[in-house]
Design a protein around this motif. Structure first.
Motif, PDB file in Angstrom:
ATOM      1  N   TYR A 324       0.785  -1.194   0.148  1.00  0.00           N
ATOM      2  CA  TYR A 324      -0.004   0.089   0.003  1.00  0.00           C
ATOM      3  C   TYR A 324       0.980   1.123   0.027  1.00  0.00           C
ATOM      4  O   TYR A 324       1.716   1.204   0.698  1.00  0.00           O
ATOM      5  CB  TYR A 324      -0.915   0.058   1.391  1.00  0.00           C
ATOM      6  N   PRO A 325       0.639   2.237  -0.909  1.00  0.00           N
ATOM      7  CA  PRO A 325       1.378   3.306  -1.016  1.00  0.00           C
ATOM      8  C   PRO A 325       1.180   4.109   0.383  1.00  0.00           C
ATOM      9  O   PRO A 325       2.291   5.025   0.564  1.00  0.00           O
ATOM     10  CB  PRO A 325       0.920   4.059  -2.055  1.00  0.00           C
ATOM     11  N   GLU A 326       0.293   4.136   1.236  1.00  0.00           N
ATOM     12  CA  GLU A 326       0.106   4.770   2.543  1.00  0.00           C
ATOM     13  C   GLU A 326       1.363   4.388   3.531  1.00  0.00           C
ATOM     14  O   GLU A 326       1.700   5.120   4.534  1.00  0.00           O
ATOM     15  CB  GLU A 326      -1.100   4.887   3.016  1.00  0.00           C
ATOM     16  N   VAL A 327       1.591   3.026   3.435  1.00  0.00           N
ATOM     17  CA  VAL A 327       2.571   2.361   4.181  1.00  0.00           C
ATOM     18  C   VAL A 327       3.939   2.986   4.001  1.00  0.00           C
ATOM     19  O   VAL A 327       4.519   2.739   2.840  1.00  0.00           O
ATOM     20  CB  VAL A 327       2.576   0.860   4.090  1.00  0.00           C
ATOM     21  N   GLU A 328       4.691   3.472   5.026  1.00  0.00           N
ATOM     22  CA  GLU A 328       5.926   3.939   4.869  1.00  0.00           C
ATOM     23  C   GLU A 328       6.819   2.883   5.413  1.00  0.00           C
ATOM     24  O   GLU A 328       8.088   3.108   4.766  1.00  0.00           O
ATOM     25  CB  GLU A 328       6.259   5.402   5.370  1.00  0.00           C
ATOM     26  N   ARG A 329       6.814   2.215   6.451  1.00  0.00           N
ATOM     27  CA  ARG A 329       7.734   1.253   7.090  1.00  0.00           C
ATOM     28  C   ARG A 329       6.866   0.216   7.958  1.00  0.00           C
ATOM     29  O   ARG A 329       5.688   0.245   8.264  1.00  0.00           O
ATOM     30  CB  ARG A 329       8.387   2.210   8.110  1.00  0.00           C
ATOM     31  N   ILE A 330       7.788  -1.047   7.754  1.00  0.00           N
ATOM     32  CA  ILE A 330       7.164  -2.204   8.395  1.00  0.00           C
ATOM     33  C   ILE A 330       8.521  -2.849   9.388  1.00  0.00           C
ATOM     34  O   ILE A 330       9.594  -2.738   8.570  1.00  0.00           O
ATOM     35  CB  ILE A 330       6.734  -3.105   7.342  1.00  0.00           C
ATOM     36  N   PHE A 331       8.411  -2.832  10.633  1.00  0.00           N
ATOM     37  CA  PHE A 331       9.278  -3.345  11.399  1.00  0.00           C
ATOM     38  C   PHE A 331       9.134  -4.841  11.761  1.00  0.00           C
ATOM     39  O   PHE A 331       8.090  -5.312  12.260  1.00  0.00           O
ATOM     40  CB  PHE A 331       9.513  -2.390  12.790  1.00  0.00           C
ATOM     41  N   VAL A 332      10.270  -5.574  11.485  1.00  0.00           N
ATOM     42  CA  VAL A 332      10.299  -6.830  11.935  1.00  0.00           C
ATOM     43  C   VAL A 332      11.428  -7.265  12.562  1.00  0.00           C
ATOM     44  O   VAL A 332      12.573  -6.552  12.803  1.00  0.00           O
ATOM     45  CB  VAL A 332      10.048  -7.737  10.640  1.00  0.00           C
ATOM     46  N   HIS A 333      11.763  -8.407  13.212  1.00  0.00           N
ATOM     47  CA  HIS A 333      12.882  -8.826  13.984  1.00  0.00           C
ATOM     48  C   HIS A 333      13.941  -9.008  12.608  1.00  0.00           C
ATOM     49  O   HIS A 333      13.670  -9.494  11.730  1.00  0.00           O
ATOM     50  CB  HIS A 333      12.478 -10.196  14.388  1.00  0.00           C
ATOM     51  N   PRO A 334      15.213  -9.019  13.079  1.00  0.00           N
ATOM     52  CA  PRO A 334      16.335  -8.800  12.112  1.00  0.00           C
ATOM     53  C   PRO A 334      16.285 -10.326  11.538  1.00  0.00           C
ATOM     54  O   PRO A 334      16.497 -10.641  10.266  1.00  0.00           O
ATOM     55  CB  PRO A 334      17.563  -8.789  12.735  1.00  0.00           C
ATOM     56  N   ALA A 335      15.997 -11.511  12.185  1.00  0.00           N
ATOM     57  CA  ALA A 335      15.854 -12.803  11.483  1.00  0.00           C
ATOM     58  C   ALA A 335      14.763 -12.903  10.490  1.00  0.00           C
ATOM     59  O   ALA A 335      15.114 -13.639   9.501  1.00  0.00           O
ATOM     60  CB  ALA A 335      15.886 -13.750  12.463  1.00  0.00           C
ATOM     61  N   ILE A 336      13.698 -12.258  10.827  1.00  0.00           N
ATOM     62  CA  ILE A 336      12.650 -12.363   9.652  1.00  0.00           C
ATOM     63  C   ILE A 336      12.879 -11.573   8.643  1.00  0.00           C
ATOM     64  O   ILE A 336      12.773 -11.898   7.462  1.00  0.00           O
ATOM     65  CB  ILE A 336      11.330 -11.807  10.390  1.00  0.00           C
ATOM     66  N   LYS A 337      13.545 -10.318   8.774  1.00  0.00           N
ATOM     67  CA  LYS A 337      13.842  -9.654   7.552  1.00  0.00           C
ATOM     68  C   LYS A 337      15.059 -10.232   6.852  1.00  0.00           C
ATOM     69  O   LYS A 337      14.797 -10.415   5.530  1.00  0.00           O
ATOM     70  CB  LYS A 337      14.823  -8.478   8.193  1.00  0.00           C
ATOM     71  N   LYS A 338      15.941 -11.178   7.249  1.00  0.00           N
ATOM     72  CA  LYS A 338      16.820 -12.263   6.611  1.00  0.00           C
ATOM     73  C   LYS A 338      16.027 -13.077   5.960  1.00  0.00           C
ATOM     74  O   LYS A 338      16.177 -13.251   4.580  1.00  0.00           O
ATOM     75  CB  LYS A 338      17.784 -12.597   7.504  1.00  0.00           C
ATOM     76  N   ALA A 339      15.183 -13.651   6.429  1.00  0.00           N
ATOM     77  CA  ALA A 339      14.187 -14.508   5.611  1.00  0.00           C
ATOM     78  C   ALA A 339      13.493 -14.298   4.487  1.00  0.00           C
ATOM     79  O   ALA A 339      13.449 -14.860   3.691  1.00  0.00           O
ATOM     80  CB  ALA A 339      13.315 -15.463   6.850  1.00  0.00           C
ATOM     81  N   LEU A 340      12.927 -12.940   4.826  1.00  0.00           N
ATOM     82  CA  LEU A 340      12.233 -12.421   3.722  1.00  0.00           C
ATOM     83  C   LEU A 340      13.183 -12.051   2.656  1.00  0.00           C
ATOM     84  O   LEU A 340      12.757 -12.076   1.157  1.00  0.00           O
ATOM     85  CB  LEU A 340      11.687 -11.146   4.000  1.00  0.00           C
ATOM     86  N   CYS A 341      14.428 -11.532   2.988  1.00  0.00           N
ATOM     87  CA  CYS A 341      15.452 -11.274   1.711  1.00  0.00           C
ATOM     88  C   CYS A 341      15.716 -12.559   0.968  1.00  0.00           C
ATOM     89  O   CYS A 341      15.817 -12.788  -0.155  1.00  0.00           O
ATOM     90  CB  CYS A 341      16.531 -10.720   2.442  1.00  0.00           C
ATOM     91  N   GLU A 342      15.611 -13.695   1.794  1.00  0.00           N
ATOM     92  CA  GLU A 342      16.284 -15.091   1.094  1.00  0.00           C
ATOM     93  C   GLU A 342      14.896 -15.693   0.387  1.00  0.00           C
ATOM     94  O   GLU A 342      15.226 -16.360  -0.775  1.00  0.00           O
ATOM     95  CB  GLU A 342      16.670 -16.220   2.328  1.00  0.00           C
TER      96      GLU A 342
END
Length: 506
Positions: A324-342
């Motif tokens: 959604y264009p209104e959303v500017e940031r989403i915060f997650v645990h660093p391990a979840i961020k790494k999983a999303l990247c992979e």
């Protein structure tokens, strides 16, 4: 033979005369007649006192003989020897020996340990037998004996009292009292972590694709634009991504502002938390919404996701929120961020909005932009567009490595004298927030103490820190080890001080 009879008769007469003398002496002193039985009992109870004989100690055990240890085993204490005494405080309101802390006495027959300071107290005898009537009779004549032990100068224990700091009425206290929103135009005032909210609207606790959790917190309020987006997001995730439904966590308080517990942000009604646990197929009751635990997405290492719980469904849910264009940031645990990247494919633009942050291992935090048309909302710097899957993730994972061992216990000694972190004061928020609090129908009264400025708060803490430091230094001096000259002033140590205070000639 006749001479022997005369001698025996003479001795009997002399004994009778002594008895008569004792009888008249008793009557003269006490004023009460002494019966013949009483006289006989008295004379028999104290053998040898008038004749100069030694006391009979044959039934009192002596120290065991090392050469004949079996003799010590056969010796028994006579009935009149009491059991060892125990010290108990004499300033308690209860009976002697009563534990002032209210803890249960030992039940294994062992003597109760002394409680707190045992340098002053009373000696109380524990029951010496299983005969309740005999014990009661002996305790009726007992009286407490006061014991005072003179303290040795220079060895008094430190008090260990924690430092006293001033109390402040923080903004979180005031905003936490608000139960309904301010009936004003919908505005997000200030920044995400220093602001308030007017004209808030609630997210219904039940919707076609969501359920609100932790209802007792009263944090299902938000800016109308955020509430509308949450409803759209829940329906889209259910219809387009096959997500069962959203379990919605904290959004904001009725008038925004700092919260008593939980968050530094969520203050202007533009932040919301969503569990990564799928919504069950049934409606949860009020108790379940308070007690149901979310599922952690991490494995046992705490540095990677558990593939059995974090799947492509969670990936699709977070990607949907970032779309959604209104959303500017989403915060997650660093391990979840790494999983999303992979796990992501070639479409990686949305990953730039997903930022690693502490916590957020069972939920993600969605933040929307400041609504257009109102200058009172302070925006954040927009993301750079980088997917954040390189060095940044590695650095964040290094920050959240779980400790292999528990933290070391705090060493004994006086507590730290560093001033505590003061709460956010109302003066640190935009002035419009005072009007948000004071507006009816349920206005919040703002006391003068809540209007202290940051400078005034810092001065109060600095003054308290100076006082606490002075007290700590004085306590350290009084608790330090005394010198020989100081210790020699103690009457308790005078007999021993000549040897201790004299310098060794060698």
């Amino acid at each position: 033979m006749r001479a022997a009879k005369v001698l025996a008769l003479t001795i009997a007469c002399l004994s009778g005369a002594a008895g008569v003398s004792l009888f008249y002496a008793h009557v003269h002193v006490s004023g009460a007649p002494l019966s013949a039985l009483d006289f006989i009992a008295t004379a028999h109870a104290e053998p040898g006192h008038d004749s100069g004989e030694a006391d009979d100690t044959s039934d009192v055990p002596s120290a065991p003989d090392p050469a004949h240890p079996e003799a010590a085993k056969s010796a028994t204490l006579p009935a009149f020897v009491t059991k060892p005494h125990t010290l108990s405080r004499s300033d308690t309101g209860g009976a002697a020996g009563e534990d002032p802390e209210g803890t249960a006495p030992p039940t294994d027959g062992a003597a109760a340990p002394p409680t707190e300071d045992t340098t002053t107290g009373s000696v109380s005898k524990p029951p010496a037998s299983g005969n309740a009537s005999a014990d009661a009779g002996s305790s009726s004549t007992a009286r407490p004996v006061s014991i005072t032990v003179e303290p040795i100068p220079g060895t008094e224990p430190r008090t260990g009292k924690p430092p006293v700091w001033p109390k402040f009425i923080g903004a979180k206290t005031l905003f936490g009292e608000a139960k309904v929103p301010a009936p004003m135009e919908a505005r997000a005032i200030g920044s995400y972590s220093r602001g308030c909210l007017s004209g808030a609207v609630p997210l219904p606790i039940d919707g076609p694709a969501w359920q609100e959790m932790r209802l007792s917190r009263n944090r299902n309020w938000g800016h109308p634009k955020l509430i509308a987006l949450i409803e759209t997001f829940a329906k889209d995730a259910q219809k387009l991504d096959g997500w069962p439904g959203l379990l919605v966590g904290d959004i904001a308080q009725p008038r925004g502002g700092p919260m008593i517990t939980g968050h530094a942000s969520h203050q202007i009604g533009l932040d919301a938390d969503f569990w990564l646990t799928p919504m069950p197929k049934r409606r949860l009751n009020s108790k379940e919404r308070e007690t149901l635990e979310a599922t952690s997405m991490l494995d046992n290492t705490g540095l990677a996701v558990n593939p059995r719980v974090f799947t492509s469904k969670q990936l699709a849910l977070i990607k949907r929120a970032a779309s959604y264009p209104e959303v500017e940031r989403i915060f997650v645990h660093p391990a979840i961020k790494k999983a999303l990247c992979e796990m992501s494919g070639t479409d990686r633009k949305w990953l730039g909005k997903v930022r690693p942050w502490y916590g957020h291992y069972y939920h993600f935090h969605m933040r929307i932009k400041c609504p257009a048309g109102f200058a009172g909302c302070t925006p954040q710097v927009p993301p750079t567009g980088d997917d954040g899957c390189g060095k940044e993730v590695t650095q964040w994972l290094a920050k959240v490595i779980p400790a292999k061992e528990p933290a070391a216990p705090r060493p004994p000694g006086p507590p730290g004298l560093k001033p505590p972190r003061p709460p956010i004061m109302l003066a640190e928020l935009p002035k419009e927030c005072q009007a948000v609090l004071a507006t009816g129908p349920d206005p919040i009264v703002i006391p003068r103490e809540a209007l202290l400025t940051t400078v005034q708060v810092k001065k109060a803490l600095a003054k308290a820190a100076a006082v606490n430091t002075a007290l700590a230094k004085a306590s350290a001096v009084s608790g330090s080890k005394g010198s020989a000259a100081v210790l020699s002033k103690s009457p308790a140590l005078r007999p021993h001080m000549h040897k201790a205070a004299t310098a060794d000639p060698k």
